[in-house]
Design an enzyme around this catalytic site. Structure first.
Site, PDB file in Angstrom:
ATOM      1  N   ARG A 153       0.643  -0.823  -0.283  1.00  0.00           N
ATOM      2  CA  ARG A 153       0.130   0.303  -0.130  1.00  0.00           C
ATOM      3  C   ARG A 153       1.274   1.089   0.111  1.00  0.00           C
ATOM      4  O   ARG A 153       0.986   2.485   0.746  1.00  0.00           O
ATOM      5  CB  ARG A 153      -1.335  -0.072   1.027  1.00  0.00           C
ATOM      6  CG  ARG A 153      -2.203  -1.052   1.086  1.00  0.00           C
ATOM      7  CD  ARG A 153      -3.073  -0.582   0.082  1.00  0.00           C
ATOM      8  NE  ARG A 153      -3.827  -1.497   0.619  1.00  0.00           N
ATOM      9  CZ  ARG A 153      -4.471  -2.941   0.369  1.00  0.00           C
ATOM     10  NH1 ARG A 153      -3.393  -3.393  -0.305  1.00  0.00           N
ATOM     11  NH2 ARG A 153      -5.777  -3.384   0.291  1.00  0.00           N
ATOM     12  N   SER A 160     -10.557  -0.080   3.714  1.00  0.00           N
ATOM     13  CA  SER A 160      -9.644  -0.117   5.006  1.00  0.00           C
ATOM     14  C   SER A 160      -9.442   0.908   5.076  1.00  0.00           C
ATOM     15  O   SER A 160      -8.228   1.515   4.610  1.00  0.00           O
ATOM     16  CB  SER A 160      -8.223  -1.654   4.698  1.00  0.00           C
ATOM     17  OG  SER A 160      -8.445  -2.697   4.306  1.00  0.00           O
ATOM     18  N   GLU A 216      -4.197   3.890   5.843  1.00  0.00           N
ATOM     19  CA  GLU A 216      -4.117   3.525   4.479  1.00  0.00           C
ATOM     20  C   GLU A 216      -4.328   5.191   4.592  1.00  0.00           C
ATOM     21  O   GLU A 216      -4.410   5.173   2.570  1.00  0.00           O
ATOM     22  CB  GLU A 216      -4.511   2.120   4.218  1.00  0.00           C
ATOM     23  CG  GLU A 216      -4.311   2.156   3.454  1.00  0.00           C
ATOM     24  CD  GLU A 216      -5.291   0.945   2.541  1.00  0.00           C
ATOM     25  OE1 GLU A 216      -6.584   1.447   1.556  1.00  0.00           O
ATOM     26  OE2 GLU A 216      -5.588  -0.213   3.093  1.00  0.00           O
TER      27      GLU A 216
END
Ligand code: EPU
Length: 338
Positions: A164, A238, A334
């Site tokens: 990520r 997320s 994130e």
């Protein structure tokens, strides 16, 4: 290009936070985007480019120009019997592109079905799901380098992909606008079926009969069963990354929780699902005001309607504090917090 003033961004972020941009416009092509960064009349105005708004948390009004990247189009650059090289504009909806590839038997991104957002954002956070990341099929991308004020092409190494993560979240943060992405997809069946929930959903079908269409269908079903649809419940997927730890941390947690799920990551490091940690801290299904931790997947933070960005941020900070105090693990967001 029409520049709107005092424009609500509610429809442009999947959290559904109602903040205003002082100025807002949609760039339909590279020329319009270039104009915004090269014409001196826009000098001195802070600018921020958004795509689908699916990985952003706005915590306050934006005192500048929000530019929606609406660049469209895709084209096959080259192909042979094994693979195809496709260029896609940054403003295309990611999942429409996945569907197009599956329909044409171009393999490699079927596991990334239904990920919200646009193509341009995909390499920024190296989107991943069910054992596949975009970096696996990535060839190159083009965009505007804002420091050099010129178009630049970056290859795979240049993007410095990580979990990520990429150069665009680090050295190039705020300094580069992706305009198109080039992917190399396989024309020969090449499926990734190892991720536990995907594997178990396909276990009754002989491997040779599994098609990318089936994989897409199953991935969509798994996602729909666990992840809320932002059309009905604001969220940004997320919220945190899964923390990466070394084996001593795994052993330490296992003393109290022998059932700890974990996956080998790189070298000597391991990933623990942040959703598991958050659930063990008692947050799963909890709601404070208009913000909640989703009852089916603790890694998802939801806006039940009318939540302010600051409220969401406070809620996630509190989750971070709980996880830190119980497990001595630092959760990292994130989502881009603006
Ligand atoms: N788990 C819990 N409680 C929860 C959620 C998860 O205990 O509330 C544990 C379970 O053991 C479960 C494991 O965590 O088996 C893994 O859960 P899941 O398969 O849902 O995956 P994840 O690690 O929570 C990651 C990605 C998702 C991606 C899925 C599937 C990150 C930060 N998230 O989630 O990506 O869809 O894997 O590959 O890596 C996103 O980035 O927005 C996103 C949704």
């Amino acid at each position: 290009m029409e520049i709107k003033e005092n424009y609500s961004l509610k429809k442009h972020n999947t959290f559904g936070v109602d903040v205003k941009a002082k100025l807002f416009c949609e760039a339909q092509n590279e020329e319009e985007l270039w104009e915004l960064y090269s014409n001196s009349k826009y000098d001195g105005i802070p600018k921020y480019v958004i795509g689908g708004g699916s990985n952003i948390l706005f915590t306050q009004d934006y005192d500048g120009l929000i530019i929606k990247n609406n660049l469209k189009g895709k084209k096959i650059i080259s192909e042979d019997e094994n693979s195809v090289l496709i260029k896609v504009a940054a403003g295309e909806v990611w999942d429409n592109f996945v569907k197009y590839c599956v329909d044409n038997n171009y393999y490699g991104i079927e596991n990334l079905s239904l990920i919200p957002g646009n193509v341009g954002a995909a390499p920024i956070q190296n989107i991943g799901a069910y054992g596949v990341e975009i970096k696996n099929v990535f060839n190159s991308l083009s965009g505007i380098n804002l420091d050099k004020k010129e178009f630049e092409e970056l290859g795979k190494a240049g993007c410095k992909f990580g979990y990520r993560d990429s150069i665009f979240k680090n050295e190039y943060r705020g300094k580069f606008i992706v305009t198109s992405v080039v992917l190399r997809l396989s024309k020969i069946k090449d499926l990734h079926l190892e991720y536990p929930s995907l594997k178990s959903s396909l276990q009754n079908i002989p491997q040779e009969n599994i098609t990318s269409r089936m994989v897409r269908k199953r991935v969509i079903a798994i996602r729909k069963s666990k992840l809320p649809d932002p059309k009905f419940l604001g969220n940004a997927g997320s919220f945190f990354k899964n923390p990466v730890v070394d084996y001593s941390k795994i052993e330490e947690i296992q003393k109290d929780y022998p059932d700890l799920p974990f996956y080998k990551f790189e070298d000597e490091s391991y990933k623990i699902p942040a959703g598991w940690l958050i659930e063990r801290c008692g947050w799963k299904g909890k709601r404070i005001g208009n913000v909640g931790c989703y009852e089916k997947q603790a890694l998802i933070i939801v806006n039940y309607g009318g939540a302010e960005g600051k409220e969401i941020l406070q809620f996630t900070n509190d989750i971070g504090i709980s996880v830190k105090s119980k497990f001595d693990i630092e959760l990292v967001s994130e989502v881009n917090i603006i």
